[in-house]
Design a protein around this motif. Structure first.
Motif, PDB file in Angstrom:
ATOM      1  N   PHE A  27      13.433 124.290 -47.408  1.00  0.00           N
ATOM      2  CA  PHE A  27      12.643 122.881 -47.126  1.00  0.00           C
ATOM      3  C   PHE A  27      12.852 122.675 -45.670  1.00  0.00           C
ATOM      4  O   PHE A  27      13.632 123.303 -45.050  1.00  0.00           O
ATOM      5  N   VAL A  28      11.867 122.142 -45.075  1.00  0.00           N
ATOM      6  CA  VAL A  28      11.712 122.119 -43.466  1.00  0.00           C
ATOM      7  C   VAL A  28      11.891 120.468 -43.334  1.00  0.00           C
ATOM      8  O   VAL A  28      11.367 119.771 -43.831  1.00  0.00           O
ATOM      9  N   ARG A  29      12.759 120.045 -42.359  1.00  0.00           N
ATOM     10  CA  ARG A  29      12.884 118.865 -41.947  1.00  0.00           C
ATOM     11  C   ARG A  29      11.837 118.441 -40.757  1.00  0.00           C
ATOM     12  O   ARG A  29      11.891 119.254 -39.860  1.00  0.00           O
ATOM     13  N   TYR A  71       3.758 122.838 -50.057  1.00  0.00           N
ATOM     14  CA  TYR A  71       2.964 121.340 -50.272  1.00  0.00           C
ATOM     15  C   TYR A  71       2.157 120.820 -49.294  1.00  0.00           C
ATOM     16  O   TYR A  71       1.488 119.996 -49.387  1.00  0.00           O
ATOM     17  N   ILE A  72       2.290 121.815 -47.908  1.00  0.00           N
ATOM     18  CA  ILE A  72       1.848 121.072 -46.801  1.00  0.00           C
ATOM     19  C   ILE A  72       0.428 121.519 -46.954  1.00  0.00           C
ATOM     20  O   ILE A  72      -0.056 122.482 -46.910  1.00  0.00           O
ATOM     21  N   GLU A  73      -0.484 120.237 -46.618  1.00  0.00           N
ATOM     22  CA  GLU A  73      -2.013 120.668 -46.374  1.00  0.00           C
ATOM     23  C   GLU A  73      -2.266 120.822 -45.214  1.00  0.00           C
ATOM     24  O   GLU A  73      -3.075 121.556 -44.705  1.00  0.00           O
ATOM     25  N   GLU A  89       7.132 120.815 -32.986  1.00  0.00           N
ATOM     26  CA  GLU A  89       7.157 122.414 -32.781  1.00  0.00           C
ATOM     27  C   GLU A  89       7.433 123.068 -33.910  1.00  0.00           C
ATOM     28  O   GLU A  89       6.934 124.235 -34.175  1.00  0.00           O
ATOM     29  N   ILE A  90       8.588 122.557 -34.841  1.00  0.00           N
ATOM     30  CA  ILE A  90       8.978 123.257 -35.851  1.00  0.00           C
ATOM     31  C   ILE A  90       8.032 123.325 -37.183  1.00  0.00           C
ATOM     32  O   ILE A  90       7.636 124.702 -37.501  1.00  0.00           O
ATOM     33  N   ILE A  91       7.166 122.354 -37.309  1.00  0.00           N
ATOM     34  CA  ILE A  91       6.296 122.304 -38.348  1.00  0.00           C
ATOM     35  C   ILE A  91       5.075 123.192 -37.816  1.00  0.00           C
ATOM     36  O   ILE A  91       4.433 123.726 -38.593  1.00  0.00           O
ATOM     37  N   GLN A  92       4.926 123.111 -36.454  1.00  0.00           N
ATOM     38  CA  GLN A  92       3.706 123.882 -36.030  1.00  0.00           C
ATOM     39  C   GLN A  92       3.798 125.567 -36.112  1.00  0.00           C
ATOM     40  O   GLN A  92       3.047 126.394 -36.407  1.00  0.00           O
ATOM     41  N   SER A  93       4.935 125.637 -36.090  1.00  0.00           N
ATOM     42  CA  SER A  93       5.408 127.342 -36.145  1.00  0.00           C
ATOM     43  C   SER A  93       5.563 127.884 -37.564  1.00  0.00           C
ATOM     44  O   SER A  93       4.963 128.943 -37.854  1.00  0.00           O
ATOM     45  N   ILE A  94       5.669 126.789 -38.500  1.00  0.00           N
ATOM     46  CA  ILE A  94       5.551 127.299 -39.789  1.00  0.00           C
ATOM     47  C   ILE A  94       3.835 127.441 -40.309  1.00  0.00           C
ATOM     48  O   ILE A  94       3.736 128.218 -40.979  1.00  0.00           O
ATOM     49  N   VAL A 135       2.759 114.212 -41.748  1.00  0.00           N
ATOM     50  CA  VAL A 135       2.681 115.533 -42.313  1.00  0.00           C
ATOM     51  C   VAL A 135       2.041 115.248 -43.727  1.00  0.00           C
ATOM     52  O   VAL A 135       2.339 114.545 -44.715  1.00  0.00           O
ATOM     53  N   ILE A 136       0.591 115.610 -44.003  1.00  0.00           N
ATOM     54  CA  ILE A 136      -0.248 115.395 -45.247  1.00  0.00           C
ATOM     55  C   ILE A 136       0.234 116.378 -46.400  1.00  0.00           C
ATOM     56  O   ILE A 136      -0.120 117.761 -45.763  1.00  0.00           O
ATOM     57  N   LEU A 137       0.779 116.254 -47.454  1.00  0.00           N
ATOM     58  CA  LEU A 137       1.021 117.052 -48.687  1.00  0.00           C
ATOM     59  C   LEU A 137      -0.392 116.980 -49.562  1.00  0.00           C
ATOM     60  O   LEU A 137      -1.340 116.497 -49.459  1.00  0.00           O
ATOM     61  N   LYS A 138       0.073 117.869 -50.637  1.00  0.00           N
ATOM     62  CA  LYS A 138      -1.224 117.995 -51.604  1.00  0.00           C
ATOM     63  C   LYS A 138      -1.153 116.695 -52.236  1.00  0.00           C
ATOM     64  O   LYS A 138      -0.094 115.937 -52.382  1.00  0.00           O
ATOM     65  N   ASP A 139      -2.422 116.437 -52.820  1.00  0.00           N
ATOM     66  CA  ASP A 139      -2.599 115.143 -53.503  1.00  0.00           C
ATOM     67  C   ASP A 139      -2.304 113.752 -52.630  1.00  0.00           C
ATOM     68  O   ASP A 139      -2.333 112.682 -52.841  1.00  0.00           O
ATOM     69  N   GLU A 140      -2.796 114.116 -51.317  1.00  0.00           N
ATOM     70  CA  GLU A 140      -2.888 113.160 -50.105  1.00  0.00           C
ATOM     71  C   GLU A 140      -1.557 112.371 -50.161  1.00  0.00           C
ATOM     72  O   GLU A 140      -1.576 111.171 -49.373  1.00  0.00           O
ATOM     73  N   GLN A 141      -0.472 112.800 -50.562  1.00  0.00           N
ATOM     74  CA  GLN A 141       0.690 112.161 -50.172  1.00  0.00           C
ATOM     75  C   GLN A 141       1.185 112.512 -48.604  1.00  0.00           C
ATOM     76  O   GLN A 141       0.619 113.620 -48.118  1.00  0.00           O
ATOM     77  N   SER A 142       1.790 111.833 -48.040  1.00  0.00           N
ATOM     78  CA  SER A 142       2.089 112.008 -46.504  1.00  0.00           C
ATOM     79  C   SER A 142       3.328 111.559 -46.071  1.00  0.00           C
ATOM     80  O   SER A 142       3.861 110.458 -46.717  1.00  0.00           O
TER      81      SER A 142
END
Length: 234
Positions: free
Chosen positions: A189-191, A202-204, A227-232, A211-218
């Motif tokens: 899991f990513v913080r 689940y990241i869309e 930077e962490i999430i962009q690298s992923i 961060v928008i997840l599947k089923d439009e959860q955010s």
């Protein structure tokens, strides 16, 4: 950890003695003080607390009967003038049994026992056992629940608790988000925020602050985590 408690005793001097002892422990907050067990029951039916300091011999309803009717209370300390009630009180899983008049050293031991109990409970409350593979068991109160890790979308910190959001349900476990992410089961899991961690599968997409997840959860995206999430996503 701040703990909420209720004191129930029909004797005013005894109530004042308990309150006097509790003043030495600022982490324990007295929500209410009752002389009537019936009034206490009405309050506790709507307001679960962490600790009950409970007299046994009271009119209308004994402390033991009151305890039987509020089993959701995690910690119960009986206080009485009659030591012969000890066996029956421990059958109700009372954490401790104090004999009047209260003594400061003995009360200190009770508080230490409460903290020891909570520390042990916190260590074992989250994972009672592992089923291996993709399934874990979490403990919510007195209930054990199986959760499929691949169904967990994200985690949300709530002080000493963490909310686990799956595709169809929410679970609440007694563990901080930081401690939960140290578990092997959640290391993928990513913080993305001080209070949120997401399951990468689940990241869309990612916006400037979400961060928008599947089923439009955010969930919110913290500035220091971009930077962490962009690298992923690369």
């Amino acid at each position: 950890m701040e703990l909420n408690c209720v004191v129930v005793d029909d004797d005013e001097l005894d109530r004042l003695m308990v309150l006097s002892c509790l003043r030495n422990y600022p982490e324990i907050r007295v929500l209410e003080v009752f002389s009537s067990p019936v009034e206490a029951l009405e309050f506790l039916d709507l307001n679960p607390v962490d600790i009950l300091f409970l007299d046994i011999d009271m009119p209308e309803m004994s402390g033991i009967e009151l305890r039987k009717r509020i089993p959701q209370t995690a910690i119960c300390v009986f206080i009485t003038s009659y030591p012969e009630h000890a066996v029956e009180s421990f059958e109700l899983e009372a954490l401790d049994f104090l004999v009047k008049p209260l003594k400061a050293d003995r009360f200190k031991s009770t508080i230490a026992r409460i903290h020891d109990y909570l520390e042990i409970r916190q260590k074992v409350a989250l994972f009672e056992s592992s089923l291996g593979g993709d399934t874990i068991i979490v403990k919510e109160g007195h209930t054990q629940t199986k959760i499929k890790l691949h169904a967990v979308c994200y985690l949300q910190a709530m002080k000493d608790y963490t909310l686990i959001f799956t595709t169809d349900k929410r679970h609440c476990v007694l563990s901080s988000l930081g401690n939960l992410l140290k578990k092997a089961e959640f290391q993928s899991f990513v913080r993305v925020h001080r209070s949120y961690a997401v399951n990468p599968i689940y990241i869309e997409r990612v916006s400037s602050n979400e961060v928008i997840l599947k089923d439009e959860q955010s969930v919110p995206l913290g500035r220091g985590y971009k930077e962490i999430i962009q690298s992923i996503l690369l």
